[in-house]
Scaffold this motif. Structure first.
Motif, PDB file in Angstrom:
ATOM      1  N   LYS A  33      27.328  53.034  19.766  1.00 42.30           N
ATOM      2  CA  LYS A  33      27.079  51.705  20.305  1.00 42.30           C
ATOM      3  C   LYS A  33      26.382  51.848  21.657  1.00 42.30           C
ATOM      4  CE  LYS A  33      30.450  48.897  19.897  1.00 42.30           C
ATOM      5  NZ  LYS A  33      31.700  48.141  20.091  1.00 42.30           N
ATOM      6  N   ILE A  34      25.227  51.184  21.801  1.00 39.75           N
ATOM      7  CA  ILE A  34      24.427  51.289  23.014  1.00 39.75           C
ATOM      8  C   ILE A  34      24.196  49.897  23.602  1.00 39.75           C
ATOM      9  CG2 ILE A  34      22.235  52.039  24.004  1.00 39.75           C
ATOM     10  CD1 ILE A  34      22.089  54.061  21.680  1.00 39.75           C
ATOM     11  N   LEU A  35      24.477  49.784  24.892  1.00 39.17           N
ATOM     12  CA  LEU A  35      24.207  48.555  25.636  1.00 39.17           C
ATOM     13  C   LEU A  35      22.923  48.758  26.424  1.00 39.17           C
ATOM     14  CD1 LEU A  35      24.882  45.784  26.872  1.00 39.17           C
ATOM     15  CD2 LEU A  35      26.406  46.990  28.480  1.00 39.17           C
ATOM     16  N   ILE A  67      10.701  44.383  27.433  1.00 41.31           N
ATOM     17  CA  ILE A  67      11.248  45.741  27.464  1.00 41.31           C
ATOM     18  C   ILE A  67      12.531  45.801  26.651  1.00 41.31           C
ATOM     19  CG2 ILE A  67      12.271  47.516  28.953  1.00 41.31           C
ATOM     20  CD1 ILE A  67      10.296  46.538  31.134  1.00 41.31           C
ATOM     21  N   LEU A  68      13.388  44.825  26.835  1.00 41.80           N
ATOM     22  CA  LEU A  68      14.647  44.765  26.098  1.00 41.80           C
ATOM     23  C   LEU A  68      14.396  44.755  24.593  1.00 41.80           C
ATOM     24  CD1 LEU A  68      17.550  44.519  27.233  1.00 41.80           C
ATOM     25  CD2 LEU A  68      17.380  42.076  26.795  1.00 41.80           C
ATOM     26  N   ASP A  69      13.437  43.952  24.171  1.00 36.78           N
ATOM     27  CA  ASP A  69      13.110  43.826  22.757  1.00 36.78           C
ATOM     28  C   ASP A  69      12.573  45.137  22.179  1.00 36.78           C
ATOM     29  OD1 ASP A  69      12.890  42.138  20.397  1.00 36.78           O
ATOM     30  OD2 ASP A  69      10.714  42.208  20.715  1.00 36.78           O
ATOM     31  N   VAL A  70      11.698  45.800  22.924  1.00 29.25           N
ATOM     32  CA  VAL A  70      11.111  47.059  22.446  1.00 29.25           C
ATOM     33  C   VAL A  70      12.186  48.140  22.326  1.00 29.25           C
ATOM     34  CG1 VAL A  70       9.543  48.958  23.058  1.00 29.25           C
ATOM     35  CG2 VAL A  70       8.779  46.593  23.257  1.00 29.25           C
ATOM     36  N   ILE A  71      13.030  48.263  23.347  1.00 31.42           N
ATOM     37  CA  ILE A  71      14.092  49.279  23.287  1.00 31.42           C
ATOM     38  C   ILE A  71      15.041  48.971  22.141  1.00 31.42           C
ATOM     39  CG2 ILE A  71      16.068  50.292  24.470  1.00 31.42           C
ATOM     40  CD1 ILE A  71      14.526  49.935  27.114  1.00 31.42           C
ATOM     41  N   GLN A  72      15.392  47.710  21.952  1.00 31.62           N
ATOM     42  CA  GLN A  72      16.268  47.339  20.845  1.00 31.62           C
ATOM     43  C   GLN A  72      15.644  47.731  19.507  1.00 31.62           C
ATOM     44  OE1 GLN A  72      17.177  43.147  20.420  1.00 31.62           O
ATOM     45  NE2 GLN A  72      18.922  43.604  19.110  1.00 31.62           N
ATOM     46  N   GLU A  73      14.366  47.470  19.355  1.00 27.88           N
ATOM     47  CA  GLU A  73      13.681  47.838  18.116  1.00 27.88           C
ATOM     48  C   GLU A  73      13.700  49.351  17.904  1.00 27.88           C
ATOM     49  OE1 GLU A  73       9.220  47.682  16.249  1.00 27.88           O
ATOM     50  OE2 GLU A  73       9.863  45.990  17.483  1.00 27.88           O
ATOM     51  N   PHE A  74      13.375  50.120  18.954  1.00 26.30           N
ATOM     52  CA  PHE A  74      13.384  51.580  18.860  1.00 26.30           C
ATOM     53  C   PHE A  74      14.755  52.091  18.416  1.00 26.30           C
ATOM     54  CE2 PHE A  74       9.919  52.688  22.270  1.00 26.30           C
ATOM     55  CZ  PHE A  74       8.940  52.172  21.439  1.00 26.30           C
ATOM     56  N   LEU A  75      15.809  51.558  19.011  1.00 21.27           N
ATOM     57  CA  LEU A  75      17.155  52.053  18.723  1.00 21.27           C
ATOM     58  C   LEU A  75      17.655  51.590  17.361  1.00 21.27           C
ATOM     59  CD1 LEU A  75      18.812  51.644  22.234  1.00 21.27           C
ATOM     60  CD2 LEU A  75      17.809  53.700  21.216  1.00 21.27           C
ATOM     61  N   THR A  76      17.285  50.385  16.962  1.00 14.19           N
ATOM     62  CA  THR A  76      17.678  49.870  15.657  1.00 14.19           C
ATOM     63  C   THR A  76      17.037  50.689  14.543  1.00 14.19           C
ATOM     64  OG1 THR A  76      17.964  47.660  16.583  1.00 14.19           O
ATOM     65  CG2 THR A  76      17.732  47.816  14.189  1.00 14.19           C
ATOM     66  N   ILE A  77      15.790  51.084  14.722  1.00 18.21           N
ATOM     67  CA  ILE A  77      15.111  51.942  13.744  1.00 18.21           C
ATOM     68  C   ILE A  77      15.901  53.231  13.521  1.00 18.21           C
ATOM     69  CG2 ILE A  77      13.074  53.442  13.431  1.00 18.21           C
ATOM     70  CD1 ILE A  77      11.420  51.157  14.728  1.00 18.21           C
ATOM     71  N   GLU A  78      16.536  53.723  14.580  1.00 20.47           N
ATOM     72  CA  GLU A  78      17.318  54.961  14.517  1.00 20.47           C
ATOM     73  C   GLU A  78      18.773  54.715  14.129  1.00 20.47           C
ATOM     74  OE1 GLU A  78      16.077  58.056  14.915  1.00 20.47           O
ATOM     75  OE2 GLU A  78      14.067  57.256  15.280  1.00 20.47           O
ATOM     76  N   ASN A  79      19.087  53.496  13.702  1.00 16.84           N
ATOM     77  CA  ASN A  79      20.416  53.111  13.217  1.00 16.84           C
ATOM     78  C   ASN A  79      21.521  53.111  14.267  1.00 16.84           C
ATOM     79  OD1 ASN A  79      19.582  52.625  10.507  1.00 16.84           O
ATOM     80  ND2 ASN A  79      19.490  54.848  10.226  1.00 16.84           N
ATOM     81  N   PHE A  80      21.160  52.884  15.527  1.00 13.91           N
ATOM     82  CA  PHE A  80      22.173  52.701  16.559  1.00 13.91           C
ATOM     83  C   PHE A  80      22.646  51.258  16.535  1.00 13.91           C
ATOM     84  CE2 PHE A  80      19.798  56.291  18.490  1.00 13.91           C
ATOM     85  CZ  PHE A  80      20.855  57.176  18.663  1.00 13.91           C
ATOM     86  N   ASN A  81      23.889  51.036  16.918  1.00 12.02           N
ATOM     87  CA  ASN A  81      24.435  49.693  17.093  1.00 12.02           C
ATOM     88  C   ASN A  81      24.028  49.252  18.492  1.00 12.02           C
ATOM     89  OD1 ASN A  81      25.948  47.384  17.308  1.00 12.02           O
ATOM     90  ND2 ASN A  81      27.924  48.399  17.028  1.00 12.02           N
ATOM     91  N   VAL A  82      23.166  48.252  18.615  1.00 10.89           N
ATOM     92  CA  VAL A  82      22.566  47.886  19.890  1.00 10.89           C
ATOM     93  C   VAL A  82      23.040  46.504  20.349  1.00 10.89           C
ATOM     94  CG1 VAL A  82      20.404  47.594  21.151  1.00 10.89           C
ATOM     95  CG2 VAL A  82      20.509  49.200  19.237  1.00 10.89           C
ATOM     96  N   ILE A  83      23.453  46.456  21.616  1.00 11.66           N
ATOM     97  CA  ILE A  83      23.804  45.199  22.280  1.00 11.66           C
ATOM     98  C   ILE A  83      22.842  45.073  23.452  1.00 11.66           C
ATOM     99  CG2 ILE A  83      25.610  43.910  23.483  1.00 11.66           C
ATOM    100  CD1 ILE A  83      27.600  45.965  22.174  1.00 11.66           C
ATOM    101  N   THR A  84      22.279  43.892  23.664  1.00 12.14           N
ATOM    102  CA  THR A  84      21.330  43.715  24.764  1.00 12.14           C
ATOM    103  C   THR A  84      21.735  42.550  25.652  1.00 12.14           C
ATOM    104  OG1 THR A  84      19.888  42.237  23.490  1.00 12.14           O
ATOM    105  CG2 THR A  84      19.399  44.607  23.390  1.00 12.14           C
TER     106      THR A  84
END
Length: 127
Positions: free
Chosen positions: A2-4, A12-29
């Motif tokens: 889980k990554i905050l 920037i928030l949107d791009v990082i969320q997309e990058f991490l979601t592609i890698e199957n991380f659980n993302v909270i922004t």
């Protein structure tokens, strides 16, 4: 894992969320560092990626507050305005820093504890 992600810039928030979601991380922004404190308490992330320069509370202050509560949370700064020397001088510790512009590969390597720079390639680059 889980990554905050905390940044006052929605793009920037949107791009990082997309990058991490592609890698199957659980993302909270969140766009707000004060909200990040609440999220860290309620959702207890494994890792926090935070911008350094933000209104209301900068990344340094956020780091200090989070680490008081949860000293084992991995914390990574993301910034185009500071360098690792500034972070070491300000905090007297060695917090990893991802410099803007960055690639998806660089972010993933940093999260997975590889402190070396990711090699260049055809990854999307964020400015």
């Amino acid at each position: 894992m889980k990554i905050l992600v905390v940044d006052d810039d929605f793009l920037i928030l949107d791009v990082i969320q997309e990058f991490l979601t592609i890698e199957n991380f659980n993302v909270i922004t969140t766009l707000n560092p004060l909200e990040a404190l609440k999220i860290a308490t309620s959702d207890r992330p494994d890792c926090i990626l935070a911008d350094v320069v933000m209104p209301e509370m900068d990344g340094y202050e956020l780091y200090r507050e989070i680490i008081k509560l949860y000293p084992d949370i991995k914390f990574i700064f993301v910034s185009g305005n500071v360098n690792e020397y500034d972070i070491r001088r300000e905090l007297h510790i060695d917090v990893p820093l991802i410099k803007k512009p960055f690639t998806r590969k660089e972010i993933i390597k940093m999260i997975k504890n590889d402190q070396q720079s990711a090699p260049g390639g055809n990854e999307a680059v964020f400015y």
